[in-house]
Scaffold this active site. Structure first.
Site, PDB file in Angstrom:
ATOM      1  CD  GLU A   1      -3.116  -0.676   2.195  1.00  0.00           C
ATOM      2  OE1 GLU A   1      -2.978   0.293   2.971  1.00  0.00           O
ATOM      3  OE2 GLU A   1      -4.025  -1.509   2.313  1.00  0.00           O
TER       4      GLU A   1
ATOM      5  CG  ASP B   1      -4.827   7.356   8.036  1.00  0.00           C
ATOM      6  OD1 ASP B   1      -4.630   6.143   8.190  1.00  0.00           O
ATOM      7  OD2 ASP B   1      -4.927   7.916   6.920  1.00  0.00           O
TER       8      ASP B   1
END
Lengths: 264, 607
Positions: A46, A57
């Site tokens: 990723e 996040d």
């Protein structure tokens, strides 16, 4: 066509999918770390695009994004950087992990074209739910790129429609919350995974909070793969000074060792 | 589909002239003995003088009148519809029908009355369902609206028009609409002191006949809006959409809400004619909608109360909110205290420093203020952090968004709840000036006071202007002029215009007004701008502060710096208009919270 769209990928098990923030601590390290991860047994990478407001996040990745942006990294440069990693020998599939706004700011068509040219195989956009994803998914498919969908413990009735039209792999969010390491995983994911397997043969990778060997083992038994993000981002950040000096190679060796132990 | 609308009991030429242009489908003239009785000759004269727009039908109301009398009146005036309000028989209706007339029959509500509709169905084109009273109805008293669906279903089955009558006013229309009436017939509810009130007629049509129908099912206002959130939140948003749909259809919710607005927040807020300011500026008359007189000092409380009631109904015990300057935080903390909910307010560290007193105020109200140290430590980061908290605690937590931003259904809910500003303004302006204002001006940060003010006027001809913060000037990089300078993008869950760099990273906005200091704007404003319905302009710190002083000195009203942006634009606009024209400004909040900032601004300027 990208590797994630191949029939062969659908049969993969025990996937190990590490996350790197492009440009943190610096672009060169991102490439070398990616190569080291491939060597250590990573199946997909990723490739994180830094964004100013990463609301899915936790603090580790948010701080990494701030550092990366401060050094001038952005979405198109991250795509170019992936292209350079390919030139330097990275062969495993690369998934661009980005929020939707940088994609829109670049233009969806332009981004998908450039990503395809750079050898990117997938796109993962945490704030683009199924309902909003149709246009981009078609565009990505035209270029052989998989738009990786997310499923959460709260998806319930949505699981069927999301999984039923999925490319690449399904990213199953391990628990409620944002990215970042966790000690415990309270959600029982087996029902969701069973439901997914009933409608598709797309592999399922579990992410969010995974940092230890026992987590990897647990989710490899339950699903088809795991994603590790914050733990690796933190690993590199803590060794940023060593990476600038003569100890660079030993840090990269340590990274490989860290990963091998995780997936052993 | 919107209900049909009938304005009944029109009794003068003036009333007739006004009523036929209000988008009502039917205009009713009463020929039966009544305080609103008119003579057929009068009606015939009005019809000769006044052009009735296509699609509007004139109904004559008779009560047990002679058949020939009804036929004669219908042909001579002429009438489009004959409404039989008494104990006429199906045979009476048959005679009228044979003359080629359209016939409505009044059914007086009582148990099983819906069954009577079928008896008349062969000859009636429609039904009026009215309260049964000793005088035979028409008394302005409502019946039990729980029965409305039974009439609707019967009318649908028979394929007939059906209008609900009796005691309907602009205040209880929302409640009635919750029962999905196929049509509404109103008479005393659009009168003030026995005279038909154009303001009330317009409020009624605005409430009953919205032709503007955004957002769509996906939460889109044209290209804008939508739901761009992590998958974890999608279920919570669906749950919220369903809960909001439920309360929309629940009259008890509106009763609670209107009662809280009135008894707790002090609504309706007044409309003030700024006579001295008007004289000073020269030009149009300037009116102020006084949202500053709400409890807690701004319009924010309208929405906070409504969403807190909703949260409570959803069984959520914890409320979270984001705040920039602290106004929405204070409003949310207030509503949470009022409804016995726990409250966490996310606030950027930088804003906490600038608005120390508001932090203390929230704490006094029992809220926990959570310091946000990520990013630029201001409103956008507080919003990110609130969303992160919500993702983690989505099961028991309600996220109370304070502006017309965020993922669907927030922009819709906030608009609907804040629309009380525009609805009241419509009525008050018409009451004071006899018509709608020529121009309405409101400030825009996320855009909640502006959309609440504009929304009830969107279908009208009134000019609408939103005012953004130009900060130090839109030619500098120190501004918050999102529509003037921004580009399309996604922030905090919806697609709109944003201040961002080439790579799509959000840029930090600037304005002296903390409430306008936001890099995005509500998606509906983006749509209204691109559709050309609302114009947006930008006003600098300096212009806003001059307007703030001007209003304070001429009218004795210290506005919030946010609202002063709207005032600055209004002063310019009014100066360019003719005497007798009217400009309405949404005075969204009071300036008490800003005294410190104002003092600092003056001191820096003097240096």
């Amino acid at each position: 066509m990208g590797q994630l769209m191949s029939a062969e990928f659908k049969n993969r098990k025990n996937l190990f999918i590490p996350y790197l923030m492009a440009g943190d601590p610096d672009p060169g390290t991102t490439i070398e770390a990616a190569l080291a991860l491939e060597e250590a047994g990573a199946d997909v990478i990723e490739w994180g695009v830094p964004y100013s407001d990463p609301l899915a996040d936790g603090p580790v990745i948010e701080q990494a994004a701030i550092r990366s942006i401060a050094q001038g990294m952005n979405i198109l440069k991250a795509v170019e950087l992936a292209g350079r990693a390919r030139e330097q020998g990275l062969t495993i599939p690369v998934v661009l992990f980005t929020y939707i706004n940088p994609v829109l700011a670049t233009g969806e068509s332009l981004l998908v074209e450039k990503a395809a040219r750079a050898g990117i195989d997938g796109l993962l956009i945490p704030d683009l739910p199924y309902e909003e994803s149709g246009g981009l998914k078609r565009l990505a498919r035209e270029h052989g790129i998989a738009l990786i969908p997310l499923i959460a413990p709260t998806s319930r009735k949505r699981v069927k429609k999301i999984a039923g039209d999925s490319d690449g792999f399904l990213y199953l969010v391990s628990s409620l919350g944002v990215t970042g390491t966790r000690e415990q995983f309270q959600e029982d994911l087996s029902d969701i995974i069973r439901e997914v397997n009933n409608v598709t043969d797309t592999p399922v990778a579990v992410g969010f909070g995974i940092s230890k060997r026992e987590h990897v083992k647990k989710f490899h038994e339950l699903a088809d793969g795991v994603v590790i993000g914050s733990a690796l981002v933190r690993f590199l950040h803590e060794r940023r000074n060593k990476l600038n000096g003569s100890e660079r190679n030993s840090v990269l060796a340590e990274l490989k060792q860290f990963v091998r132990e995780l997936i052993s | 589909m919107n209900p049909l609308l009938k304005f009944c009991g029109i009794k003068s030429e003036t009333e007739f002239r006004k009523a036929v242009h209000t988008k009502a489908d039917f205009i009713g003239l009463v020929f039966a003995r009544s305080k609103r009785q008119v003579r057929p000759e009068e009606a015939a004269e009005w019809r000769r003088k006044i052009q009735v727009p296509a699609g509007v039908e004139i109904a004559g109301v008779f009560q047990d009148a002679d058949r020939d009398e009804m036929i004669r009146a219908a042909l001579e005036i002429p009438l489009d519809i004959v409404q039989c309000h008494g104990s006429e028989s199906p045979e009476d209706l048959e005679v009228l029908k044979k003359e080629g007339l359209k016939v409505f029959k009044t059914i007086h509500h009582e148990d099983g009355a819906a069954g009577k509709m079928a008896d008349f169905a062969r000859f009636a084109d429609g039904f009026i369902i009215d309260t049964k009273t000793p005088e035979g109805g028409g008394a302005g008293v409502r019946f039990d609206w729980e029965a409305v669906p039974s009439y609707r279903e019967e009318a649908e089955r028979l394929g007939k028009v059906c209008l609900i009558a009796g005691g309907i006013t602009t205040d209880n229309t929302d409640e009635l609409k919750a029962y999905s009436p196929p049509g509404i017939d109103v008479s005393s509810g659009i009168e003030t002191d026995g005279i038909k009130d154009e303001g009330k007629m317009w409020t009624m049509t605005a409430k009953v006949k919205q032709t503007y129908s955004f957002p769509d099912q996906l939460g889109r206002f044209g290209d804008f809006g939508g739901k761009y959130v992590p998958e974890t939140l999608m279920h919570a948003l669906t749950e919220l959409e369903n809960a909001y749909e439920d309360v929309k259809n629940d009259p008890a919710f509106y009763r609670d809400l209107h009662s809280e607005w009135a008894s707790f927040s002090g609504r309706p807020t007044p409309l003030t004619f700024a006579g001295n300011l008007t004289k000073e500026v020269g030009g149009a008359d300037i009116y102020l909608k006084r949202e500053d007189l709400n409890h807690t000092g701004a319009h924010k409380i309208n929405n906070a109360i409504a969403q807190a009631i909703l949260a409570k109904r959803m069984g959520k015990s914890k409320i979270i909110a984001e705040t920039g300057a602290g106004q929405h935080g204070v409003a949310t903390a207030t509503a949470a205290a009022r409804f016995g909910l726990s409250c966490k307010v996310f606030m950027g560290e930088e804003d906490m420093r600038r608005q120390e007193l508001n932090v203390f105020r929230m704490e006094l109200l029992g809220a926990e203020v959570i310091k946000v140290t990520s990013g630029s430590r201001t409103l956008k980061d507080a919003t990110n952090e609130a969303i992160r908290h919500w993702v983690t605690h989505v099961g028991d937590t309600y996220y109370l968004i304070g502006s017309a931003v965020g993922p669907h259904p927030y922009p819709l809910m906030v608009r609907d709840f804040q629309s009380v500003i525009g609805h009241e303004s419509r009525e008050q302006m018409t009451e004071k000036t006899g018509r709608l204002p020529d121009h309405i001006i409101a400030c825009v940060g996320g855009g909640s006071n502006a959309i609440g003010m504009f929304y009830p006027f969107i279908d009208s001809e009134v000019l609408l202007t939103g005012v953004e913060a130009a900060g130090k000037g839109t030619e500098t990089d120190r501004h918050a002029a999102t529509l003037t300078k921004g580009v399309r993008g996604v922030l905090h869950g919806s697609l709109s215009y944003l201040l961002q760099d080439e790579g799509g990273n959000i840029q930090e906005p600037y304005s002296i007004s903390a409430g306008l200091d936001y890099p995005g704007i509500g998606p509906e404003h983006a749509h209204l701008r691109d559709a050309g319905r609302v114009t947006y302009e930008a006003v600098t710190d300096r212009e806003a502060m001059e307007a703030l002083k001007l209003l304070s000195e001429t009218e004795g009203i210290l506005p919030a710096i946010e609202s002063a942006h709207a005032l600055a634009a209004a002063v310019k606009t009014a100066a360019g208009k003719k005497t007798g024209e009217t400009v309405l400004v949404c005075l969204s909040g009071r300036g008490d919270k800003d005294v410190h900032t104002i003092k600092q601004y003056e001191e820096e300027r003097d240096e």
